[in-house]
Design an enzyme around this catalytic site. Structure first.
Site, PDB file in Angstrom:
ATOM      1  NE  ARG A  66      -4.224  -1.571   0.286  1.00  0.00           N
ATOM      2  CZ  ARG A  66      -4.369  -2.631  -0.516  1.00  0.00           C
ATOM      3  NH1 ARG A  66      -3.457  -2.910  -1.424  1.00  0.00           N
ATOM      4  NH2 ARG A  66      -5.439  -3.405  -0.403  1.00  0.00           N
ATOM      5  CG  HIS A 109      -3.144  -1.277  -6.735  1.00  0.00           C
ATOM      6  ND1 HIS A 109      -3.381  -0.548  -5.608  1.00  0.00           N
ATOM      7  CD2 HIS A 109      -3.223  -2.573  -6.345  1.00  0.00           C
ATOM      8  CE1 HIS A 109      -3.606  -1.347  -4.576  1.00  0.00           C
ATOM      9  NE2 HIS A 109      -3.504  -2.590  -5.003  1.00  0.00           N
TER      10      HIS A 109
HETATM   11  C1  GLV Z   1      -5.062  -5.425  -3.697  1.00  0.00           C
HETATM   12  O1  GLV Z   1      -4.471  -4.414  -3.493  1.00  0.00           O
HETATM   13  C2  GLV Z   1      -5.552  -6.290  -2.671  1.00  0.00           C
HETATM   14  O2  GLV Z   1      -5.605  -5.891  -1.507  1.00  0.00           O
HETATM   15  O3  GLV Z   1      -5.897  -7.430  -2.995  1.00  0.00           O
END
Ligand code: GLV
Length: 309
Positions: A224, A272
């Site tokens: 994150r 991401h």
């Molecule tokens: C993606 O970021 C997840 O938490 O699966």
């Protein structure tokens, strides 16, 4: 069981509803719609659900999160008795292990540098790579951390794993808790973060952490944005304490076009995508757990609110 699906980010929520319904023919699966009649759902399958879900469906007992990370969910106003179940692996761990390997090799084998040389038709060999010189340190010892560490261990890299509890991971040296962090960092050249984001891990990728790594270390953050102190990363790259970083998650997503990370010569970034939960495996896992719960059995992956993961 009455099951409702709610995701604000999914472009094709009907596909999820159909797949879940097929996997759970005895239950009823429907798409949540703001203001539409409902109210009877006991189970919700969600990713970034709207707050209104919880007022419209007051009988929810279980919330299945389509991702592994539940930090955003835990910041919402959730009914007190709701139990949250997070994804465990579901195809993500392999992808994340590949992601880390790609950037490690890019750095250790000089592939970016060779790409630059090619542009200039320059034939120049960099030195040979010795695995012993690239000790990998993985932060996080869950399904994902274990898979990442396992891949590097299988390739004979020196691997260590650091986690809150110090859980053992086959093929890796394990370190547990804050008191073991300095020793873990001191032996690490490639730092790979797959920790959950909690009050304890917020900002853990900071200047104090970077300065304890081997000089010229490389950072791979697949967890994150909140783990990373952005200004400390820029300073560590500037000083050379870090030689580079591969980043997949950010405090603000999409990352604003004006953000300095975009144009930084020593930062590689992706939107991401390091680990995407695959629909087939995800649906199988969630359906299996819903069936276990219906039989009165316990399931794994239930979030412990005191730990925040
Ligand atoms: C993606 O970021 C997840 O938490 O699966």
């Amino acid at each position: 069981v009455d099951i409702v699906f709610a995701s604000r980010h999914d472009k094709h929520p009907e596909d999820w509803v159909r797949a879940l319904q097929q996997a759970l023919p005895g239950d009823s699966v429907r798409l949540w719609r703001d203001g539409a009649p409902g109210g009877g759902a006991r189970v919700a399958v969600v990713w970034a659900p709207p707050q209104a879900l919880f007022t419209q469906e007051p009988g929810l007992e279980y919330l299945f999160n389509l991702g592994a990370g539940v930090d955003a969910l835990l910041r919402m106003d959730l009914p007190p008795r709701l139990r949250i179940v997070r994804m465990e692996d579901a195809g993500m761990a392999d992808q994340m292990a590949e992601y880390a390997l790609y950037y490690l090799l890019d750095e250790s084998r000089g592939f970016s540098q060779y790409a630059e040389q090619q542009k200039q038709a320059r034939w120049h060999r960099l030195g040979a790579m010795q695995r012993e010189e690239w000790p990998v340190g993985v932060m996080g010892a869950g399904h994902i951390g274990a898979r990442v560490a396992g891949l590097f261990a299988a390739l004979d890299y020196p691997v260590a794993v650091w986690s809150r509890s110090g859980r053992a991971v086959p093929g890796a040296e394990s370190f547990g808790g804050a008191q073991a962090l300095p020793a873990f960092l001191a032996r690490t050249r490639v730092l790979v973060n797959v920790l959950p984001l909690t009050d304890e891990t917020q900002g853990i990728l900071c200047g104090r952490t970077f300065e304890q790594l081997q000089p010229g270390a490389y950072l791979i953050n697949m967890a994150r944005g909140g783990h990373l102190v952005e200004s400390d990363l820029l300073a560590a790259l500037e000083s050379g304490q870090l030689r580079g970083a591969a980043l997949d998650a950010f405090t603000r997503e999409p990352l604003p076009a004006s953000h300095p990370f975009w144009a930084h010569p020593r930062i590689r970034l992706t939107p991401h995508i390091a680990g995407v939960s695959l629909m087939g495996q995800t649906v199988r896992q969630i359906a299996g757990k819903i069936q276990s719960l219906a039989r009165g059995e316990a399931v794994s992956g239930v979030v412990d609110l005191s730990r925040q993961y």
